[in-house]
Design a protein around this motif. Structure first.
Motif, PDB file in Angstrom:
ATOM      1  N   VAL A  71       0.886  -1.407  -0.147  1.00  0.00           N
ATOM      2  CA  VAL A  71      -0.057   0.036   0.069  1.00  0.00           C
ATOM      3  C   VAL A  71       0.842   1.230   0.096  1.00  0.00           C
ATOM      4  CG1 VAL A  71      -1.773   1.309   1.177  1.00  0.00           C
ATOM      5  CG2 VAL A  71      -1.940  -1.023   1.164  1.00  0.00           C
ATOM      6  N   LEU A  72       0.589   1.841  -0.967  1.00  0.00           N
ATOM      7  CA  LEU A  72       1.224   3.412  -1.079  1.00  0.00           C
ATOM      8  C   LEU A  72       0.346   4.550  -0.429  1.00  0.00           C
ATOM      9  CD1 LEU A  72       3.414   5.232  -2.694  1.00  0.00           C
ATOM     10  CD2 LEU A  72       2.121   4.823  -4.591  1.00  0.00           C
ATOM     11  N   VAL A  73       0.578   5.234   0.435  1.00  0.00           N
ATOM     12  CA  VAL A  73       0.007   6.122   1.238  1.00  0.00           C
ATOM     13  C   VAL A  73       0.217   7.455   0.855  1.00  0.00           C
ATOM     14  CG1 VAL A  73      -1.002   7.151   3.329  1.00  0.00           C
ATOM     15  CG2 VAL A  73      -0.609   4.385   2.953  1.00  0.00           C
ATOM     16  N   GLY A  74      -0.570   8.305   0.427  1.00  0.00           N
ATOM     17  CA  GLY A  74      -0.407   9.942  -0.010  1.00  0.00           C
ATOM     18  C   GLY A  74      -0.359  10.483   1.194  1.00  0.00           C
ATOM     19  N   ILE A  75       0.847  11.419   1.153  1.00  0.00           N
ATOM     20  CA  ILE A  75       1.021  12.362   2.732  1.00  0.00           C
ATOM     21  C   ILE A  75       0.981  13.877   2.190  1.00  0.00           C
ATOM     22  CG2 ILE A  75       2.134  10.274   3.725  1.00  0.00           C
ATOM     23  CD1 ILE A  75       5.106  11.808   2.796  1.00  0.00           C
ATOM     24  N   GLY A  76       0.756  14.119   0.986  1.00  0.00           N
ATOM     25  CA  GLY A  76       0.719  15.739   0.607  1.00  0.00           C
ATOM     26  C   GLY A  76      -0.083  16.463   1.617  1.00  0.00           C
ATOM     27  N   GLN A  82       3.269  19.416   8.576  1.00  0.00           N
ATOM     28  CA  GLN A  82       2.279  18.467   8.439  1.00  0.00           C
ATOM     29  C   GLN A  82       2.482  17.308   7.433  1.00  0.00           C
ATOM     30  OE1 GLN A  82      -0.405  21.374   6.303  1.00  0.00           O
ATOM     31  NE2 GLN A  82      -1.650  21.978   8.433  1.00  0.00           N
ATOM     32  N   VAL A  83       3.278  17.557   6.378  1.00  0.00           N
ATOM     33  CA  VAL A  83       3.991  16.154   5.680  1.00  0.00           C
ATOM     34  C   VAL A  83       4.597  15.230   6.478  1.00  0.00           C
ATOM     35  CG1 VAL A  83       5.039  15.408   3.630  1.00  0.00           C
ATOM     36  CG2 VAL A  83       3.756  17.651   3.681  1.00  0.00           C
ATOM     37  N   LEU A  84       5.485  15.775   7.515  1.00  0.00           N
ATOM     38  CA  LEU A  84       6.332  14.910   8.151  1.00  0.00           C
ATOM     39  C   LEU A  84       5.237  14.142   9.241  1.00  0.00           C
ATOM     40  CD1 LEU A  84       9.118  17.482   8.954  1.00  0.00           C
ATOM     41  CD2 LEU A  84       9.396  15.238   7.503  1.00  0.00           C
ATOM     42  N   ALA A  85       4.265  14.716   9.740  1.00  0.00           N
ATOM     43  CA  ALA A  85       3.450  14.194  10.638  1.00  0.00           C
ATOM     44  C   ALA A  85       2.491  13.054   9.680  1.00  0.00           C
ATOM     45  CB  ALA A  85       2.484  15.250  11.314  1.00  0.00           C
ATOM     46  N   LEU A  86       1.988  13.343   8.843  1.00  0.00           N
ATOM     47  CA  LEU A  86       1.292  12.314   8.051  1.00  0.00           C
ATOM     48  C   LEU A  86       2.229  11.230   7.459  1.00  0.00           C
ATOM     49  CD1 LEU A  86      -0.571  14.908   5.705  1.00  0.00           C
ATOM     50  CD2 LEU A  86      -1.531  13.348   7.281  1.00  0.00           C
ATOM     51  N   ALA A  87       3.665  11.583   7.163  1.00  0.00           N
ATOM     52  CA  ALA A  87       4.436  10.400   6.769  1.00  0.00           C
ATOM     53  C   ALA A  87       4.679   9.595   8.066  1.00  0.00           C
ATOM     54  CB  ALA A  87       5.689  11.059   6.415  1.00  0.00           C
ATOM     55  N   GLU A  88       4.882  10.229   9.192  1.00  0.00           N
ATOM     56  CA  GLU A  88       4.947   9.207  10.384  1.00  0.00           C
ATOM     57  C   GLU A  88       3.712   8.283  10.714  1.00  0.00           C
ATOM     58  OE1 GLU A  88       5.558   9.825  15.354  1.00  0.00           O
ATOM     59  OE2 GLU A  88       5.318  11.642  14.214  1.00  0.00           O
ATOM     60  N   ASP A  89       2.416   8.860  10.506  1.00  0.00           N
ATOM     61  CA  ASP A  89       1.211   8.286  10.455  1.00  0.00           C
ATOM     62  C   ASP A  89       1.277   6.999   9.626  1.00  0.00           C
ATOM     63  OD1 ASP A  89       0.492   9.904  12.669  1.00  0.00           O
ATOM     64  OD2 ASP A  89      -0.769  11.135  11.318  1.00  0.00           O
ATOM     65  N   ALA A  96       3.841   0.550   2.516  1.00  0.00           N
ATOM     66  CA  ALA A  96       5.007  -0.090   2.225  1.00  0.00           C
ATOM     67  C   ALA A  96       5.760   1.345   1.527  1.00  0.00           C
ATOM     68  CB  ALA A  96       4.689  -0.771   0.956  1.00  0.00           C
ATOM     69  N   ALA A  97       5.130   2.294   1.119  1.00  0.00           N
ATOM     70  CA  ALA A  97       5.891   3.667   0.569  1.00  0.00           C
ATOM     71  C   ALA A  97       4.773   4.723   0.822  1.00  0.00           C
ATOM     72  CB  ALA A  97       6.057   3.277  -0.925  1.00  0.00           C
ATOM     73  N   VAL A  98       5.353   5.969   0.492  1.00  0.00           N
ATOM     74  CA  VAL A  98       4.636   7.165   0.456  1.00  0.00           C
ATOM     75  C   VAL A  98       4.619   7.755  -0.723  1.00  0.00           C
ATOM     76  CG1 VAL A  98       4.706   7.276   3.062  1.00  0.00           C
ATOM     77  CG2 VAL A  98       6.208   8.523   1.546  1.00  0.00           C
ATOM     78  N   LEU A  99       3.480   8.626  -1.078  1.00  0.00           N
ATOM     79  CA  LEU A  99       3.251   9.430  -2.291  1.00  0.00           C
ATOM     80  C   LEU A  99       3.142  10.839  -1.802  1.00  0.00           C
ATOM     81  CD1 LEU A  99       2.588   9.561  -5.211  1.00  0.00           C
ATOM     82  CD2 LEU A  99       0.223   9.152  -4.578  1.00  0.00           C
ATOM     83  N   LEU A 100       3.819  11.574  -2.391  1.00  0.00           N
ATOM     84  CA  LEU A 100       4.020  13.169  -1.888  1.00  0.00           C
ATOM     85  C   LEU A 100       3.965  14.103  -3.232  1.00  0.00           C
ATOM     86  CD1 LEU A 100       4.453  15.338   0.045  1.00  0.00           C
ATOM     87  CD2 LEU A 100       6.898  14.908   0.135  1.00  0.00           C
ATOM     88  N   ALA A 101       2.861  14.741  -3.306  1.00  0.00           N
ATOM     89  CA  ALA A 101       2.797  15.868  -4.040  1.00  0.00           C
ATOM     90  C   ALA A 101       3.068  17.221  -3.247  1.00  0.00           C
ATOM     91  CB  ALA A 101       1.205  15.782  -4.420  1.00  0.00           C
ATOM     92  N   LEU A 128       9.698   6.708  -1.207  1.00  0.00           N
ATOM     93  CA  LEU A 128       8.924   7.679  -1.627  1.00  0.00           C
ATOM     94  C   LEU A 128       8.778   7.789  -3.128  1.00  0.00           C
ATOM     95  CD1 LEU A 128       8.645  11.388  -0.448  1.00  0.00           C
ATOM     96  CD2 LEU A 128       9.049  11.077  -2.675  1.00  0.00           C
ATOM     97  N   CYS A 129       7.435   7.940  -3.491  1.00  0.00           N
ATOM     98  CA  CYS A 129       7.049   8.204  -4.937  1.00  0.00           C
ATOM     99  C   CYS A 129       6.786   9.850  -5.067  1.00  0.00           C
ATOM    100  CB  CYS A 129       6.107   7.398  -5.293  1.00  0.00           C
ATOM    101  SG  CYS A 129       5.372   7.803  -6.995  1.00  0.00           S
TER     102      CYS A 129
END
Length: 315
Positions: A71-76, A82-89, A96-101, A128-129
């Protein structure tokens, strides 16, 4: 995980919050269908409209329902903190990875965009994607900026906008970007109507709106293109043109929202205000298109999604 089909489901949401039961069912269908990865909280997942708490819970639901499918989770978000907090969550949820716009209100300079990825990748323990989506974010990546970001630690993939429709121009576009990024960085295409062309031009993965609700149709197209059968992939995409036209006109999120209701997989409303669903005449057109395409010829067994929802109730 950054190859093949990455399917991006709707996150059914109303003003009371996320419908976790429906969301678990949607994610479980994708895992059962055999998609290569699942994109939770992408643009089709309405990530920008959800609170941190809603996003953290949705990430956990997606990972649980995926039952081992990456599962790739968006953290934008607007601010780096806020992005750092979402990445931690996301990492705590088992992503398995994160997606950042790079979301923005004030226009961002290239150095500000680079600085965002530099700050975030420094703290990550998962890949990260990079999410290049100028239509939504109004941030335009140059190839040179992609090249700088791609050399940061933990950057593993780039999700690019639609490629040119001409196959030769698409190959040139993909080759130009590949020349500037490390070989270890995957290139993936979005914009569903350009998926066949992008995959045949050398992209590694399709980040798919269609795949989030109709995974078997998306897998068939992906496998044809990835096996080198560009003609079959193009023919499959051409058959889907009536649906692509609706995507381009209304946006994939609104179309998938209405399609999920039509299939009985989500209730209505399932979009957070101020977003609104399709007008009645557009819904009728969508239903006619879906009926004509017969995209559910190999559906996942309903009991698989129901089991995931029952498991969620005990979480």
């Amino acid at each position: 995980m950054f190859t093949g089909l990455s399917a991006f489901p709707l996150t059914p949401t109303d003003e009371t919050g996320v419908d976790e039961r429906a969301y678990a069912r949607l994610v479980a269908r994708l895992a059962t269908a055999g998609v290569d990865s699942i994109g939770a909280l992408g643009s089709t997942g309405g990530y920008a409209y959800l609170s941190r708490e809603e996003r953290a819970r949705a990430a956990r639901v997606a990972v649980e329902a995926a039952e081992g499918t990456p599962v790739l989770v968006g953290i934008g978000a607007l601010r780096t903190a806020q992005v750092l907090a979402l990445a931690e969550d996301a990492q705590k949820a088992g992503a398995a990875a994160v997606l950042l716009a790079p979301m923005t209100y004030q226009p961002l300079t290239d150095d500000e965009v680079f600085g965002l990825y530099e700050d975030v990748t420094r703290e990550l323990s998962v890949p990260l994607c990079v999410y290049d989506n100028p239509r939504t974010t109004h941030v335009d990546f140059s190839d040179e900026l992609h090249g700088r970001i791609a050399r940061l630690p933990n950057v593993a993939a780039i999700k690019i906008p639609p490629v040119p429709g001409d196959p030769a121009a698409a190959r040139e576009r993909v080759a130009a970007l590949r020349a500037l990024v490390p070989d270890t960085v995957s290139l993936g295409v979005s914009g569903d109507w350009s998926a066949a062309t992008g995959l045949s031009a050398g992209c590694d993965v399709w980040y798919s709106v269609l795949g989030g609700l109709f995974p078997h149709a998306a897998l068939a197209l992906t496998r044809a293109a990835r096996s080198g059968d560009a003609a079959t992939a193009a023919a499959r995409s051409e058959r889907l043109e009536p649906l692509w036209e609706l995507f381009r006109r209304h946006g994939g999120l609104r179309v998938m929202s209405a399609a999920a209701v039509h299939l009985g997989l989500a209730s209505e409303p399932n979009l957070p205000r101020p977003l609104r669903g399709l007008a009645a005449e557009d819904r009728d057109r969508l239903v006619a298109v879906l009926d004509g395409l017969d995209l559910l010829s190999s559906p996942a067994a309903p009991e698989d999604g129901d089991r995931a929802a029952r498991d969620l109730e005990g979480a």
